[in-house]
Design a protein around this motif. Structure first.
Motif, PDB file in Angstrom:
ATOM      1  N   UNK A 151     -10.613 -16.250   8.853  1.00 30.73           N
ATOM      2  CA  UNK A 151      -9.995 -15.082   8.225  1.00 30.73           C
ATOM      3  C   UNK A 151      -9.421 -14.179   9.296  1.00 30.73           C
ATOM      4  N   UNK A 152      -8.328 -13.507   8.950  1.00 33.99           N
ATOM      5  CA  UNK A 152      -7.762 -12.453   9.791  1.00 33.99           C
ATOM      6  C   UNK A 152      -8.237 -11.124   9.208  1.00 33.99           C
ATOM      7  N   UNK A 153      -8.930 -10.353  10.018  1.00 35.62           N
ATOM      8  CA  UNK A 153      -9.487  -9.067   9.563  1.00 35.62           C
ATOM      9  C   UNK A 153      -8.715  -7.946  10.247  1.00 35.62           C
ATOM     10  N   UNK A 170      -0.689  -4.120   1.695  1.00 34.70           N
ATOM     11  CA  UNK A 170      -1.359  -5.253   1.048  1.00 34.70           C
ATOM     12  C   UNK A 170      -0.509  -5.786  -0.102  1.00 34.70           C
ATOM     13  N   UNK A 171       0.107  -4.878  -0.863  1.00 33.99           N
ATOM     14  CA  UNK A 171       0.936  -5.295  -1.991  1.00 33.99           C
ATOM     15  C   UNK A 171       2.147  -6.105  -1.521  1.00 33.99           C
ATOM     16  N   UNK A 172       2.819  -5.625  -0.474  1.00 34.01           N
ATOM     17  CA  UNK A 172       3.988  -6.351   0.030  1.00 34.01           C
ATOM     18  C   UNK A 172       3.592  -7.679   0.658  1.00 34.01           C
ATOM     19  N   UNK A 173       2.421  -7.703   1.313  1.00 35.29           N
ATOM     20  CA  UNK A 173       1.938  -8.960   1.884  1.00 35.29           C
ATOM     21  C   UNK A 173       1.679  -9.972   0.775  1.00 35.29           C
ATOM     22  N   UNK A 174       1.077  -9.529  -0.327  1.00 31.99           N
ATOM     23  CA  UNK A 174       0.806 -10.438  -1.443  1.00 31.99           C
ATOM     24  C   UNK A 174       2.109 -10.988  -2.028  1.00 31.99           C
ATOM     25  N   UNK A 175       3.148 -10.137  -2.091  1.00 29.42           N
ATOM     26  CA  UNK A 175       4.447 -10.608  -2.597  1.00 29.42           C
ATOM     27  C   UNK A 175       5.015 -11.704  -1.700  1.00 29.42           C
ATOM     28  N   UNK A 176       4.923 -11.510  -0.378  1.00 28.94           N
ATOM     29  CA  UNK A 176       5.457 -12.524   0.540  1.00 28.94           C
ATOM     30  C   UNK A 176       4.672 -13.821   0.457  1.00 28.94           C
ATOM     31  N   UNK A 177       3.354 -13.711   0.254  1.00 30.35           N
ATOM     32  CA  UNK A 177       2.537 -14.923   0.103  1.00 30.35           C
ATOM     33  C   UNK A 177       2.928 -15.659  -1.175  1.00 30.35           C
ATOM     34  N   UNK A 178       3.110 -14.917  -2.279  1.00 36.60           N
ATOM     35  CA  UNK A 178       3.482 -15.539  -3.554  1.00 36.60           C
ATOM     36  C   UNK A 178       4.876 -16.164  -3.496  1.00 36.60           C
ATOM     37  N   UNK A 179       5.778 -15.547  -2.698  1.00 39.07           N
ATOM     38  CA  UNK A 179       7.138 -16.083  -2.574  1.00 39.07           C
ATOM     39  C   UNK A 179       7.219 -17.231  -1.582  1.00 39.07           C
ATOM     40  N   UNK A 180       6.117 -17.554  -0.918  1.00 40.67           N
ATOM     41  CA  UNK A 180       6.106 -18.647   0.036  1.00 40.67           C
ATOM     42  C   UNK A 180       6.669 -18.310   1.400  1.00 40.67           C
ATOM     43  N   UNK A 181       6.910 -17.029   1.673  1.00 39.07           N
ATOM     44  CA  UNK A 181       7.456 -16.655   2.973  1.00 39.07           C
ATOM     45  C   UNK A 181       6.390 -16.686   4.067  1.00 39.07           C
ATOM     46  N   UNK A 182       5.138 -16.453   3.695  1.00 38.25           N
ATOM     47  CA  UNK A 182       4.018 -16.546   4.636  1.00 38.25           C
ATOM     48  C   UNK A 182       3.022 -17.533   4.061  1.00 38.25           C
ATOM     49  N   UNK A 183       2.702 -18.576   4.816  1.00 35.27           N
ATOM     50  CA  UNK A 183       1.800 -19.598   4.316  1.00 35.27           C
ATOM     51  C   UNK A 183       0.423 -19.526   4.951  1.00 35.27           C
ATOM     52  N   UNK A 226     -11.848  -4.483   1.929  1.00 37.00           N
ATOM     53  CA  UNK A 226     -13.276  -4.161   2.007  1.00 37.00           C
ATOM     54  C   UNK A 226     -13.503  -2.838   2.749  1.00 37.00           C
ATOM     55  N   UNK A 227     -12.495  -1.969   2.761  1.00 34.02           N
ATOM     56  CA  UNK A 227     -12.619  -0.685   3.453  1.00 34.02           C
ATOM     57  C   UNK A 227     -13.644   0.199   2.759  1.00 34.02           C
ATOM     58  N   UNK A 228     -14.336   1.007   3.557  1.00 33.07           N
ATOM     59  CA  UNK A 228     -15.306   1.962   3.015  1.00 33.07           C
ATOM     60  C   UNK A 228     -15.292   3.215   3.880  1.00 33.07           C
ATOM     61  N   UNK A 229     -16.302   4.062   3.724  1.00 31.16           N
ATOM     62  CA  UNK A 229     -16.364   5.295   4.494  1.00 31.16           C
ATOM     63  C   UNK A 229     -16.532   5.054   5.989  1.00 31.16           C
ATOM     64  N   UNK A 230     -17.014   3.884   6.331  1.00 29.26           N
ATOM     65  CA  UNK A 230     -17.230   3.569   7.739  1.00 29.26           C
ATOM     66  C   UNK A 230     -15.935   3.213   8.470  1.00 29.26           C
ATOM     67  N   UNK A 231     -14.914   2.782   7.713  1.00 27.25           N
ATOM     68  CA  UNK A 231     -13.663   2.418   8.360  1.00 27.25           C
ATOM     69  C   UNK A 231     -12.873   1.422   7.543  1.00 27.25           C
ATOM     70  N   UNK A 232     -11.758   1.006   8.100  1.00 32.03           N
ATOM     71  CA  UNK A 232     -10.851   0.092   7.408  1.00 32.03           C
ATOM     72  C   UNK A 232     -11.247  -1.352   7.693  1.00 32.03           C
ATOM     73  N   UNK A 233     -11.132  -2.187   6.648  1.00 33.42           N
ATOM     74  CA  UNK A 233     -11.395  -3.623   6.805  1.00 33.42           C
ATOM     75  C   UNK A 233     -10.647  -4.364   5.705  1.00 33.42           C
ATOM     76  N   UNK A 234      -9.533  -4.968   6.083  1.00 35.33           N
ATOM     77  CA  UNK A 234      -8.745  -5.781   5.152  1.00 35.33           C
ATOM     78  C   UNK A 234      -8.932  -7.233   5.570  1.00 35.33           C
ATOM     79  N   UNK A 235      -9.540  -8.028   4.698  1.00 32.30           N
ATOM     80  CA  UNK A 235      -9.852  -9.430   5.000  1.00 32.30           C
ATOM     81  C   UNK A 235      -8.788 -10.314   4.381  1.00 32.30           C
ATOM     82  N   UNK A 236      -8.125 -11.089   5.221  1.00 36.99           N
ATOM     83  CA  UNK A 236      -7.103 -12.043   4.765  1.00 36.99           C
ATOM     84  C   UNK A 236      -7.687 -13.432   4.957  1.00 36.99           C
TER      85      UNK A 236
END
Length: 822
Positions: free
Chosen positions: A261-263, A277-290, A298-308
């Protein structure tokens, strides 16, 4: 209404005046910050209103609606939402590196969530604003002015002790201009200020070493390179920034295999996490990023965490590189250090920003010192008067008791004890407890301390070195209290990374051009003809066309403009009659030959291409642009070396005027210009005759045209060289440069070709360097001929040239010198 009060005015004049007044109002009164305190007017008014309300850090929070109401009613007669939006930004920890307000409640988030309504949120001054922005406002350090209705006084600027313009940055859009200043680290900026105080001519490299780059509140990475250097050196630049991500293994669920995973833990400044995140999901659905299986926040009060989460067959490092290339995980901060200096917008570099603040800080310390000195002297005068009265107490009591009223007593004290009016009033108001021995001793001790303080303040006021030492010690104190470690990491080699990303983001043109070029035969030749045909031919095919040989008038292939070897990968510039230039994408002619317009940007379609020139190698000298009204200007060749896919305007033309000719220029050569009457003008190529100008300039007038006369061409010639002239009725002449006298701009020149017929006219002038000259005829039937330039005998101005054997009704259209050859 009396007639004398009605003043007629042209509508366009009134519109110009009103628009300029509106523009200056927006620039000065709303959108741009002041270089001294780094605040826009609305921010300054919010802080001052909260200071007046007593909302210091040690006091309870107060509703934002109360603050907004105070600001609206007293200082800022605009919309309440505009004031609240400005207040919210001063609170947001992800927008400002050192927030000036301390908030309680929902003030928005990095997901672009809106803040709660002002009736729900509460605020007060942050410690740094209370101490470093407002602490000295009562010490006569700044000027005050009347508010919008004259009922209140408001400061024109706040007595900032730190350069908040750099610390927190600023973004503002005015009329015709904008500012975008990134935030910086307090410790680094203070170190730079102290260094400039000690050594005002500090070297640029040392200054940039102290402030190496922005420090964004959201962290991330800044790619060091020319973008950062340009920003700090000129006040404008593009700073590459990148989010922070790492690769780890995650457990998708019970009984499932672990996956890579890329975090993402930090995003670039001012990038909405939810939007990204929304634009990334669009590119994944369109097949531009595989290679991506799931995206979780998974972000919380401790900090940011976006798990791909990645698929099992995906390579995590390649996916991370794709995210940086194809999404805003790597983006640019367009920095414009534009600010108000003495009420006027100016673009400053880093050194100028810091020096402007130091000048202002020195002035505020001086004003603070003068204010403290006046108060000290006033108090010392009163204390000395009380001591003088206590030394002769019985006499003072007698004078007061014998006086008829207070005024008489004051006058008696002033006369007999030599007291001032302020001292006499203080004696009359002295309480009885002052008569005790302890109080008298306290007065004498206070007088000694006041005299010592007066001496110190006078020395501080009169000795600039002492004042600067005080400034340095205060800056060090503020750094100790408020400096925090850098949040944004600095990454070396930013230029290479940016170039790599640019190549990936825009593969459509550059990559395709390179791929098309690689598919061409190495021994091929690029052929461009006068009918606009562009194609890649083999040497054998080129030999069968005989385009480099003389040919008599007949049904011949259109003369060649350029024959260049493909192996050299020449860069070709196409100039339009409208004064625009673009790179010719000739590489695609290998698979799809066609007309010239096919290989130009879409925005040039429909415009007439007047000339195609290879970029001179080596890239030296300049290109001269001649317009049909007789104007000529030179542009440095460097302006043409970095053209993108879009056309660039290189000549600003009036209505009805077009670009006539483009001439490569060297300052050791001469320029020859000709008109339809046969008039020829020779000028030395130098800055005095033909200055190098900017892209949008029109250039100076070379010659004044007579009624019915027009410019037909221009060419350069070296000493001992010649130029070719052609008339409508078929006179072709090789004119020696030495037979022309050098002229200045505006001269009449001399006749270069004497016509054999009265109704004849000159139609073209070209350089005599080319070996083969094509001659095209009017009519469009494809009839032309080719000449060898060395077959024409050189002549002076008196000669009539060679008369071509034309058929009745034929007329010469133009000369076409061949550039390059087989």
């Amino acid at each position: 209404m009396p007639d004398e009060r009605v003043q007629p005015i042209a509508l366009h004049q009134e519109m110009q005046r009103s628009y300029l007044e509106y523009a200056m109002s927006v620039i000065v009164g709303r959108a741009l910050p002041d270089v001294r305190d780094g605040l826009k007017p609305v921010q300054r008014r919010i802080l001052f209103a909260m200071h007046e309300l007593g909302l210091t850090p040690d006091r309870p929070y107060r509703k934002c609606a109360r603050v907004v109401g105070d600001v609206l009613g007293k200082y800022h007669p605009h919309g309440d939402q505009a004031v609240y939006d400005a207040l919210v930004r001063l609170v947001q920890t992800f927008a400002s590196r050192h927030p000036l307000l301390d908030g309680h409640g929902n003030f928005g988030s990095v997901d672009d969530d809106p803040p709660a309504a002002m009736r729900y949120t509460e605020t007060r001054l942050a410690p740094i604003a209370n101490e470093a922005m407002l602490d000295e406002i009562g010490s006569d350090t700044v000027d005050f002015a009347s508010n919008f209705d004259g009922s209140q006084q408001e400061p024109t600027v706040l007595p900032a002790q730190l350069p908040f313009l750099l610390l927190n940055g600023c973004t503002g859009i005015a009329v015709g201009m904008a500012t975008s200043i990134p935030p910086h680290n307090l410790g680094e900026v203070v170190d730079a200020l102290i260094a400039l105080i000690r050594k005002p001519d500090l070297a640029e490299e040392k200054l940039l070493a102290m402030v190496p780059g922005p420090d964004f509140p959201t962290g991330g990475e800044v790619l060091l390179g020319s973008g950062v250097r340009d920003t700090y050196a000129t006040g404008r630049g593009s700073i590459p920034m990148r989010g922070v991500a790492h690769i780890e293994e995650v457990q998708p669920g019970k009984g499932r295999h672990r996956r890579g995973a890329v975090v993402v833990t930090e995003l670039p400044y001012q990038l909405s996490k939810a939007g990204w995140i929304e634009k990334l999901a669009e590119q994944v659905n369109d097949g531009k990023i595989g290679g991506i299986a799931d995206i979780r926040d998974e972000s919380d009060r401790e900090g940011m965490r976006v798990v791909i989460e990645l698929r099992r067959d995906a390579e995590p490092q390649k996916v991370l590189e794709e995210l940086q290339r194809r999404t805003a995980l790597q983006s640019n901060f367009g920095a414009i250090l534009l600010t108000l200096v003495n009420g006027q917008p100016q673009q400053l570099n880093l050194r100028q920003l810091l020096l402007r603040f130091l000048e202002y800080r020195e002035l505020t310390i001086l004003r603070r010192t003068n204010h403290a000195l006046k108060r000290c002297e006033d108090r010392l005068e009163v204390v000395q008067g009380l001591i003088r009265a206590l030394d002769d107490l019985q006499r003072v009591i007698a004078m007061i008791s014998e006086a008829r009223d207070a005024a008489t007593a004051r006058a008696s004290l002033q006369v007999h004890l030599d007291l001032s009016e302020r001292q006499a009033d203080a004696v009359l108001a002295m309480p009885l407890r002052r008569l005790t021995g302890l109080e008298q001793e306290g007065l004498r001790k206070e007088a000694a301390e006041l005299e010592q303080e007066r001496t110190r303040l006078r020395h501080l006021r009169d000795d600039r070195d002492t004042l600067l030492d005080t400034m340095v010690s205060e800056l060090k104190g503020l750094r100790k209290r408020y400096a925090t470690p850098r949040r944004t990491r600095l990454v070396e080699g930013g230029d290479a990374l940016v170039a790599q990303r640019a190549a990936a983001v825009r593969p459509n043109t550059e990559l395709q051009r390179q791929q098309a070029y690689e598919a061409l035969a190495g021994d091929g030749r690029l052929l461009i003809q006068t009918d606009g045909a562009v194609r890649i031919v083999t040497p054998q095919m080129l030999g069968r066309l005989h385009l480099d040989q003389a040919a008599e008038l007949g049904e011949l292939p259109p003369p060649a403009r350029l024959i260049l070897p493909v192996a050299e990968q020449p860069a070709l510039l196409a100039f339009s009659a409208g004064g625009k230039v673009a790179l010719l994408r000739w590489e695609f002619a290998g698979q799809h030959p066609g007309k010239l317009e096919r290989f130009l940007p879409d925005s040039l379609h429909g415009e007439q291409v007047v000339q195609v020139l290879p970029v001179p190698q080596p890239a030296s000298g300049s290109l001269g642009l001649l317009s049909t009204d007789g104007r000529f200007k030179r542009l440095p060749i460097e302006d043409f070396l970095e053209l993108s896919g879009r056309p660039a305007t290189v000549l600003k033309l009036k209505e009805g005027v077009a670009l006539q000719r483009v001439v490569p220029c060297l300052e050791v050569e001469d320029l020859v210009v000709a008109t339809s009457t046969g008039r020829v003008l020779r000028l030395a190529i130098n800055d005095a005759n033909l200055p190098v100008l900017g892209r949008t300039a029109q250039g100076p007038m070379l010659l004044r045209l007579l009624p019915g006369e027009r410019v037909v061409g221009a060419a350069r010639a070296a000493a001992g060289g010649d130029v070719l002239l052609a008339s409508r009725h078929g006179q072709v002449k090789r004119l020696q440069l030495e037979s022309l006298r050098p002229c200045q701009r505006g001269a009449m020149g001399q006749i270069g070709l004497r016509f054999l017929e009265r109704d004849d006219a000159l139609v073209d002038l070209q350089s005599g360097e080319a070996g083969v000259i094509g001659v095209t005829l009017e009519g469009g039937e494809g009839r032309s001929l080719r000449l060898k330039a060395d077959q024409l005998a050189p002549e002076d101005c008196g000669g009539s040239g060679t008369l071509l054997a034309l058929k009745p009704g034929d007329a010469v259209q133009q000369l076409v010198p061949l550039i390059g050859g087989p």
